[in-house]
Design an enzyme around this catalytic site. Structure first.
Site, PDB file in Angstrom:
ATOM      1  N   LEU A 134     -92.303  -9.837 -60.304  1.00 49.94           N
ATOM      2  CA  LEU A 134     -91.404 -10.160 -61.408  1.00 49.94           C
ATOM      3  C   LEU A 134     -89.994 -10.046 -60.840  1.00 49.94           C
ATOM      4  O   LEU A 134     -89.750  -9.234 -59.950  1.00 49.94           O
ATOM      5  CB  LEU A 134     -91.566  -9.153 -62.562  1.00 49.94           C
ATOM      6  CG  LEU A 134     -92.875  -9.162 -63.362  1.00 49.94           C
ATOM      7  CD1 LEU A 134     -92.862  -8.046 -64.397  1.00 49.94           C
ATOM      8  CD2 LEU A 134     -93.109 -10.497 -64.060  1.00 49.94           C
ATOM      9  N   ASP A 135     -89.058 -10.839 -61.361  1.00 49.82           N
ATOM     10  CA  ASP A 135     -87.664 -10.704 -60.933  1.00 49.82           C
ATOM     11  C   ASP A 135     -87.173  -9.295 -61.223  1.00 49.82           C
ATOM     12  O   ASP A 135     -87.651  -8.646 -62.162  1.00 49.82           O
ATOM     13  CB  ASP A 135     -86.754 -11.681 -61.714  1.00 49.82           C
ATOM     14  CG  ASP A 135     -86.934 -13.123 -61.253  1.00 49.82           C
ATOM     15  OD1 ASP A 135     -87.660 -13.339 -60.270  1.00 49.82           O
ATOM     16  OD2 ASP A 135     -86.345 -14.009 -61.890  1.00 49.82           O
ATOM     17  N   LYS A 136     -86.181  -8.876 -60.456  1.00 51.59           N
ATOM     18  CA  LYS A 136     -85.569  -7.553 -60.637  1.00 51.59           C
ATOM     19  C   LYS A 136     -85.179  -7.299 -62.098  1.00 51.59           C
ATOM     20  O   LYS A 136     -85.368  -6.225 -62.648  1.00 51.59           O
ATOM     21  CB  LYS A 136     -84.327  -7.496 -59.730  1.00 51.59           C
ATOM     22  CG  LYS A 136     -83.471  -6.275 -59.867  1.00 51.59           C
ATOM     23  CD  LYS A 136     -82.247  -6.420 -58.965  1.00 51.59           C
ATOM     24  CE  LYS A 136     -81.176  -5.432 -59.359  1.00 51.59           C
ATOM     25  NZ  LYS A 136     -79.933  -5.645 -58.598  1.00 51.59           N
TER      26      LYS A 136
END
Length: 299
Positions: A90-92
């Protein structure tokens, strides 16, 4: 010094969101992730990923999920466990459901389910504007490009296979960009108010930044707090509609503190029997929904 004014207090909280987890000891971070475990069996561990925590390390990143997997495994298994394995990313700035595996074999099994599109992923996002139509599919390939501006940087962008011919307005097929990856996102509006919408999203493919790019450039509805994909040629804070600013009690100059409002809400994993995991949106996301008077659908 805690500000008395609730808006100032909220701003302070938002500004600190991304930094908080970068400043804790790895053992503390592992403990936080242990407390955010929503499910575990002999094959997998499912966590509710917090905001601002990268999955992988990189320049300027002190803490990431990958680095604390051995510590987390020991905490979950009472001291003598193999490290956990990443199955997807998942993106940061994205929060919500994330699956980890207890062994290499289990990780490969889960990765294959993701790769062969057998995992159903449902995201929620607060976006600017109102998608037209309110429900549909965005199917436009995506490619990474360098943006030439006063500060050169890279962004994912759309690489459509068709364009309008300027002379007669007909649609013509153009040569495929060899580096572009096909990308498909289903969307539907769950609520609309204050010049914003709450969308439910189902990415069918898994291209980097796919949801963000499809919403911003495909539908013209960038995600609230997505400063990267709200402008093409410059790196600048997102410009918010007057009504949205008023509801959030924010000045435009403070918009840069708004975090990305993208949440991995549900994930269905056909592992033996179908497993269904749901994570409620984080506190800041729910607070924004209330301020914007967007009604959370009852599951």
């Amino acid at each position: 010094q805690i500000p008395k004014d609730p808006t100032q207090r909220w701003l302070r909280e938002l500004a600190a969101l991304g930094q908080q987890l970068q400043q804790v000891h790895p053992n503390v971070l592992a403990k936080i992730l242990k407390e955010r475990t929503v499910y575990q069996n002999e094959e997998i561990v499912v966590i509710d990923k917090p905001y601002g925590l990268p999955v992988h390390g990189g320049p300027g990143i002190k803490n990431c999920i990958a680095d604390v997997l051995p510590i987390l495994a020991k905490m979950l298994e009472n001291m003598k466990a193999d490290p956990l394995h990443l199955c997807h990313r998942l993106d940061k700035e994205t929060t919500g459901v994330m699956v980890l595996a207890r062994s290499k074999e289990a990780a490969e099994k889960v990765r294959l389910l993701f790769k062969t599109r057998q995992v159903e992923k449902i995201y929620w996002a607060i976006v600017l504007g109102d998608p037209d139509p309110v429900e549909g599919v965005v199917e436009i390939p995506i490619v990474e490009k360098e943006v030439q501006s006063h500060q050169s940087h890279y962004k994912m962008t759309l690489a459509p296979n068709y364009r309008l011919c300027s002379e007669d307005g007909k649609v013509m097929k153009i040569r495929k960009n060899r580096n572009a990856e096909s990308a498909v996102t289903r969307y539907r509006r769950l609520a609309g108010a204050s010049a914003c919408s709450l969308l439910e999203l189902q990415p069918i493919t898994g291209v980097k930044h796919q949801i963000r790019v499809h919403l911003a450039y495909g539908l013209g509805c960038p995600i609230l707090g997505d400063h990267k994909y709200s402008h093409w040629s410059k790196l600048a804070p997102q410009k918010l509609p007057e009504l949205t600013l008023r509801k959030l009690k924010l000045e435009q100059s403070k918009a840069r503190h708004l975090p990305l409002h993208l949440h991995a809400h549900r994930l269905s994993l056909p592992l033996g029997q179908p497993l269904d995991f749901v994570c409620k949106p984080p506190h800041f996301f729910q607070k924004t929904l209330r301020k914007l008077e967007l009604d959370i659908p009852k599951d």
